[in-house]
Write a protein that holds these residues in place. Structure first.
Motif, PDB file in Angstrom:
ATOM      1  N   SER A   1      34.147  52.057  32.483  1.00 51.17           N
ATOM      2  CA  SER A   1      34.291  53.757  33.318  1.00 51.17           C
ATOM      3  C   SER A   1      35.551  53.517  34.234  1.00 51.17           C
ATOM      4  CB  SER A   1      33.458  53.228  34.178  1.00 51.17           C
ATOM      5  OG  SER A   1      33.030  54.480  35.273  1.00 51.17           O
ATOM      6  N   ILE A   2      35.890  53.110  35.312  1.00 53.12           N
ATOM      7  CA  ILE A   2      36.898  53.506  36.480  1.00 53.12           C
ATOM      8  C   ILE A   2      37.635  51.796  36.229  1.00 53.12           C
ATOM      9  CG2 ILE A   2      38.074  53.102  38.769  1.00 53.12           C
ATOM     10  CD1 ILE A   2      35.810  55.077  39.756  1.00 53.12           C
ATOM     11  N   ALA A   3      36.934  50.466  36.365  1.00 48.85           N
ATOM     12  CA  ALA A   3      37.705  49.075  36.139  1.00 48.85           C
ATOM     13  C   ALA A   3      38.322  49.073  35.415  1.00 48.85           C
ATOM     14  CB  ALA A   3      36.720  48.095  36.755  1.00 48.85           C
ATOM     15  N   GLY A   4      37.262  49.324  34.119  1.00 53.78           N
ATOM     16  CA  GLY A   4      37.797  49.747  32.472  1.00 53.78           C
ATOM     17  C   GLY A   4      39.341  50.080  31.765  1.00 53.78           C
ATOM     18  N   ARG A   5      39.250  51.380  33.250  1.00 60.75           N
ATOM     19  CA  ARG A   5      40.698  51.589  32.107  1.00 60.75           C
ATOM     20  C   ARG A   5      41.907  51.458  32.818  1.00 60.75           C
ATOM     21  NH1 ARG A   5      37.232  56.051  32.412  1.00 60.75           N
ATOM     22  NH2 ARG A   5      37.004  56.878  34.503  1.00 60.75           N
ATOM     23  N   ALA A   6      41.397  51.091  34.606  1.00 62.15           N
ATOM     24  CA  ALA A   6      42.619  50.910  35.062  1.00 62.15           C
ATOM     25  C   ALA A   6      42.944  49.101  34.519  1.00 62.15           C
ATOM     26  CB  ALA A   6      41.659  50.214  36.392  1.00 62.15           C
ATOM     27  N   LEU A   7      41.737  48.288  34.266  1.00 61.43           N
ATOM     28  CA  LEU A   7      42.088  47.181  33.481  1.00 61.43           C
ATOM     29  C   LEU A   7      43.612  47.522  32.810  1.00 61.43           C
ATOM     30  CD1 LEU A   7      41.914  44.304  33.435  1.00 61.43           C
ATOM     31  CD2 LEU A   7      39.738  44.475  31.949  1.00 61.43           C
ATOM     32  N   ARG A   8      43.221  48.927  31.033  1.00 57.99           N
ATOM     33  CA  ARG A   8      43.470  48.733  30.463  1.00 57.99           C
ATOM     34  C   ARG A   8      45.061  49.240  30.470  1.00 57.99           C
ATOM     35  NH1 ARG A   8      38.230  49.542  28.636  1.00 57.99           N
ATOM     36  NH2 ARG A   8      38.080  51.767  29.743  1.00 57.99           N
ATOM     37  N   ALA A   9      45.118  49.801  31.752  1.00 56.82           N
ATOM     38  CA  ALA A   9      46.418  50.581  32.180  1.00 56.82           C
ATOM     39  C   ALA A   9      47.579  49.843  33.333  1.00 56.82           C
ATOM     40  CB  ALA A   9      46.085  52.143  32.754  1.00 56.82           C
ATOM     41  N   GLY A  10      46.577  48.561  32.763  1.00 54.50           N
ATOM     42  CA  GLY A  10      47.706  47.666  33.591  1.00 54.50           C
ATOM     43  C   GLY A  10      47.324  47.659  35.359  1.00 54.50           C
ATOM     44  N   ALA A  11      46.928  48.220  36.161  1.00 53.34           N
ATOM     45  CA  ALA A  11      46.585  48.332  37.341  1.00 53.34           C
ATOM     46  C   ALA A  11      46.448  46.885  38.087  1.00 53.34           C
ATOM     47  CB  ALA A  11      45.607  49.607  37.937  1.00 53.34           C
ATOM     48  N   TRP A  12      45.252  46.662  36.883  1.00 55.05           N
ATOM     49  CA  TRP A  12      44.577  44.986  37.345  1.00 55.05           C
ATOM     50  C   TRP A  12      45.228  44.649  36.309  1.00 55.05           C
ATOM     51  CZ3 TRP A  12      39.750  42.724  37.353  1.00 55.05           C
ATOM     52  CH2 TRP A  12      38.658  43.490  36.253  1.00 55.05           C
ATOM     53  N   SER A  13      44.720  43.160  36.394  1.00 56.13           N
ATOM     54  CA  SER A  13      44.843  42.134  35.227  1.00 56.13           C
ATOM     55  C   SER A  13      43.544  40.480  35.618  1.00 56.13           C
ATOM     56  CB  SER A  13      46.153  41.205  35.087  1.00 56.13           C
ATOM     57  OG  SER A  13      46.324  40.537  35.979  1.00 56.13           O
ATOM     58  N   LEU A  14      43.134  40.388  34.412  1.00 58.47           N
ATOM     59  CA  LEU A  14      42.233  39.828  35.138  1.00 58.47           C
ATOM     60  C   LEU A  14      41.815  38.660  33.462  1.00 58.47           C
ATOM     61  CD1 LEU A  14      39.185  38.691  35.714  1.00 58.47           C
ATOM     62  CD2 LEU A  14      38.101  40.223  34.237  1.00 58.47           C
ATOM     63  N   GLN A  15      41.990  36.920  34.704  1.00 53.46           N
ATOM     64  CA  GLN A  15      42.058  36.096  33.760  1.00 53.46           C
ATOM     65  C   GLN A  15      41.283  35.463  34.193  1.00 53.46           C
ATOM     66  OE1 GLN A  15      44.763  33.516  34.964  1.00 53.46           O
ATOM     67  NE2 GLN A  15      44.496  32.700  32.572  1.00 53.46           N
TER      68      GLN A  15
END
Ligand code: SAH
Length: 244
Positions: free
Chosen positions: A22-36
């Motif tokens: 959803s929202i967070a996943g799309r933003a993650l793929r779009a590079g709005a945030w990164s997760l390590q």
């Protein structure tokens, strides 16, 4: 700019988990945030790679070792990025804290397991203990997911133009007003007439009053906390709280 999330955990495979959708996943793929996601066990030094030991003073369960946790934190810490530890003993998570974090460069989150973490960690490192509420989880991972979800949706562009989030629950020290949608009648219940009036001023006034009433009823603690909320909310929804 990419908002950088780091999670220190014994279960890195739990991430991004629900935040990959959803929202967070799309933003993650779009590079709005990164997760390590970082495996805490990689920072253990003994042959058994142990991260925990029995509680000093006795009692049930195991306690996460300060030396291992500190080594992990030291390895990933970035200047300017706050380190937060998920713990029921921390300050309660609020929308104000979420806004503060979302406005920064990112966050590093430390997830506990077992009985929790050796307290000396919090004395020796600048770590902010945060709780997501007055219930006890089995681990900090779900707490970290909650915190990250709340932050990510506030990042620029993530929710789109419509939802600045400004009118939502907690933003003005109040719960949001209740929502309704079609069908107009359902199981004999209708939508409040005012919402069908097309009179925007009346609708706004009704929503403001509802928000105040429901908050008073369900969350008197919010009213108390913002109680005089002198820095009054943009909507002026405080009107109804005066004299309390
Ligand atoms: N013995 C502890 C609870 C440990 S629960 C106590 O009574 O305080 C195990 C881990 O789950 C904690 O280390 C923490 O990381 C996480 N956790 C549990 N409840 C939490 C909460 N309300 N908020 C944030 N993290 C929580």
């Amino acid at each position: 700019m990419t908002w950088a999330a780091q999670v220190l955990t014994l279960y890195p495979e739990m991430f991004p988990g629900p935040l990959g959708h959803s929202i967070a996943g799309r933003a993650l793929r779009a590079g709005a945030w990164s997760l390590q996601a970082v495996q805490i066990r990689d920072y253990a030094t003994d042959t058994h790679r142990s991260v925990d030991d029995t509680p000093a003073g006795g009692g049930a369960g195991m306690v996460m070792r300060a030396d291992v946790l500190a080594r992990a934190v030291d390895a990933v810490m970035t200047p300017g990025v706050p380190v937060l530890a998920m713990t029921p003993r921390g300050e309660p998570l609020t929308q104000a804290l979420v806004r503060e974090l979302a406005a920064g460069p990112g966050a590093t989150l430390l997830c506990g397991r077992f009985e929790g973490m050796d307290e000396r960690l919090f004395e020796a490192r600048p770590i902010r203990p945060v709780s997501i509420g007055d219930s006890v989880l089995s681990g900090g991972e779900t707490a970290a997911l909650v915190l990250l979800d709340a932050c990510v949706r506030l990042l620029p562009g993530v929710m789109g133009a419509a939802a600045s989030g400004d009118e939502e629950s907690f933003e003005a020290g109040l719960l949001e007003y209740p929502h309704y949608t079609r069908p107009y009648e359902w199981e004999g219940r209708t939508i409040p007439e005012v919402l069908r009036s097309g009179d925007h001023a009346r609708i706004a006034a009704w929503r403001k009053a509802k928000a105040a009433d429901d908050t008073r009823l369900r969350r008197p603690d919010l009213i108390e906390r913002h109680g005089g909320a002198r820095g009054s909310p943009p909507s002026g929804a405080r009107r109804d709280n005066e004299g309390e």
